[in-house]
Design an enzyme around this catalytic site. Structure first.
Site, short mmCIF file in Angstrom:
data_model
loop_
_atom_site.label_atom_id
_atom_site.label_comp_id
_atom_site.label_asym_id
_atom_site.label_seq_id
_atom_site.Cartn_x
_atom_site.Cartn_y
_atom_site.Cartn_z
N HIS A 1 -9.73 1.06 4.38
CA HIS A 1 -8.18 1.36 5.07
C HIS A 1 -9.17 1.85 5.86
O HIS A 1 -9.57 3.25 5.78
CB HIS A 1 -7.41 2.06 3.89
N GLY B 1 1.83 1.93 11.20
CA GLY B 1 2.82 3.13 10.79
C GLY B 1 3.51 3.02 12.65
O GLY B 1 3.95 4.27 12.33
N GLY C 1 2.28 -0.92 4.21
CA GLY C 1 2.58 0.41 3.65
C GLY C 1 3.90 0.68 3.26
O GLY C 1 4.67 0.35 2.99
N GLY C 2 4.77 1.42 4.62
CA GLY C 2 6.16 1.35 5.14
C GLY C 2 7.12 0.74 4.46
O GLY C 2 8.36 1.46 3.68
N GLU D 1 -7.41 4.90 7.10
CA GLU D 1 -7.27 5.93 6.75
C GLU D 1 -8.34 6.41 6.25
O GLU D 1 -8.41 7.94 6.42
CB GLU D 1 -5.93 6.26 5.77
N SER E 1 2.29 -2.46 10.10
CA SER E 1 4.14 -2.32 10.59
C SER E 1 5.10 -3.96 10.00
O SER E 1 5.20 -4.19 11.27
CB SER E 1 4.34 -2.34 12.00
N GLU F 1 -5.99 -5.18 9.86
CA GLU F 1 -4.75 -3.57 10.53
C GLU F 1 -5.78 -3.39 11.63
O GLU F 1 -5.86 -2.19 11.50
CB GLU F 1 -4.87 -2.60 9.00
N ASN G 1 0.82 -0.98 -0.03
CA ASN G 1 0.46 -0.20 0.39
C ASN G 1 0.91 1.09 0.34
O ASN G 1 1.44 1.56 1.48
CB ASN G 1 -1.02 -0.14 0.75
N TRP G 2 0.97 1.78 -0.93
CA TRP G 2 1.92 2.91 -1.32
C TRP G 2 1.28 4.94 -0.89
O TRP G 2 2.44 4.97 -0.79
CB TRP G 2 2.24 3.27 -2.73
N LYS G 3 -0.05 4.09 -0.21
CA LYS G 3 -0.77 5.27 0.89
C LYS G 3 -0.38 6.62 -0.42
O LYS G 3 -0.58 6.25 -2.11
CB LYS G 3 -0.88 5.83 1.80
#
Ligand code: PGA
Length: 262
Positions: free
Chosen positions: A95, A173, A234-235, A97, A213, A167, A9-11
């Site tokens: 998601h 994150g 993500g990250g 966010e 994470s 999640e 997930n590149w957000k």
């Protein structure tokens, strides 16, 4: 049979140029890898370029959200037919966010799931509890009601392509991953709820990914769990070498990774 999915997930990161540079570096690192389905979820401005660049490779590209209608006066939205028109066949929905910052609801996620499957798009539906909900002992209740609302009136045949991502919001994150045991327990609960909402076969076939994470250092311990059918990253998916390391997790202790059944 649940083929593991490793999704990045590149957000709101990476321009089209940066997305393509990622792929140039990433493709050789995962060439010939068929054990897992590999997916990247770029921003809308990069998506068509990334779909085109991934054609004929073992990497797929999906959207981070979509509307449920085909067209209309809905500023800022992208429709399922628009995704299909560029060759996109995956979409992430609900998601946290989106839920926390843009008031996304599971009622809408439900409409989006229906629209996705009607257009042959695989929905990856995110669920997960807040830290306060976990601390209050409400995890089970929260996850069940999220799954119920997402799957309301979704028939087993509509749920055929369904992927769910667990999640926990406290792990996104933050660097603090859920332990493999906590994640597996939540996955069992989610699978049981899918079984109640649809049926047992659907539940056995639904892939449930863990997200929050995930890093090269913890992926193998997560994937050892039979209940964990892949990850949403993500990250650590933003850098080709670290995402490739995740793709190449060790399936030690779980040699039947291809033949998962509940
Ligand atoms: P993270 O994000 O891996 O950076 O925790 C996961 C996600 O939001 O999907």
């Amino acid at each position: 049979m649940r083929k593991p999915m490793i999704a990045g997930n590149w957000k709101m990161y990476k321009t089209p140029r940066e997305s393509l540079a990622f792929l140039d570096a990433f493709f050789p690192l995962v060439e010939g890898h068929t054990r897992d389905e590999i997916l990247v979820l770029p921003t809308m401005s990069s998506l068509a370029f990334v779909v085109e660049a991934t054609e004929g490779t073992n990497v797929r590209a999906g959207a981070q959200n979509m509307h449920w209608l085909n067209e209309g006066p809905y500023t800022g939205q992208t429709s399922p037919t628009m995704l299909v028109s560029i060759g996109c066949r995956h979409v992430m929905l609900g998601h946290s966010e989106q839920r926390l910052y843009f008031s996304e609801s599971y009622e809408r996620v439900n409409l989006k799931i229906k629209a996705a499957v009607n257009h042959g798009i695989t929905p990856i539906v995110c669920v997960g509890e807040l830290l306060a909900e976990r601390e209050d002992g409400k995890t089970e209740e929260v996850l069940r009601s999220q799954v119920q609302a997402a799957l309301r009136n979704i028939s087993p045949s509509e749920a055929r392509r369904l992927v769910i991502a667990y999640e926990p919001i406290w792990a996104i994150g933050t660097g603090s991953t859920a332990s493999p045991e906590i994640a597996a327990e939540a996955h069992r609960l989610i699978r049981a709820e899918v079984s109640r909402c649809c049926n047992q076969t659907t539940a056995e076939n639904t892939r449930i990914l863990y997200g929050g994470s995930v890093k090269p250092e913890n992926i193998s311990s997560l994937m050892v769990q039979q209940e964990i059918d892949g990850v949403l990253v993500g990250g650590s998916s933003l850098v080709p070498t670290s995402f490739a390391e995740i793709v190449h997790y060790e399936s030690v202790g779980n040699p039947d990774v291809h033949e998962r059944s509940a």
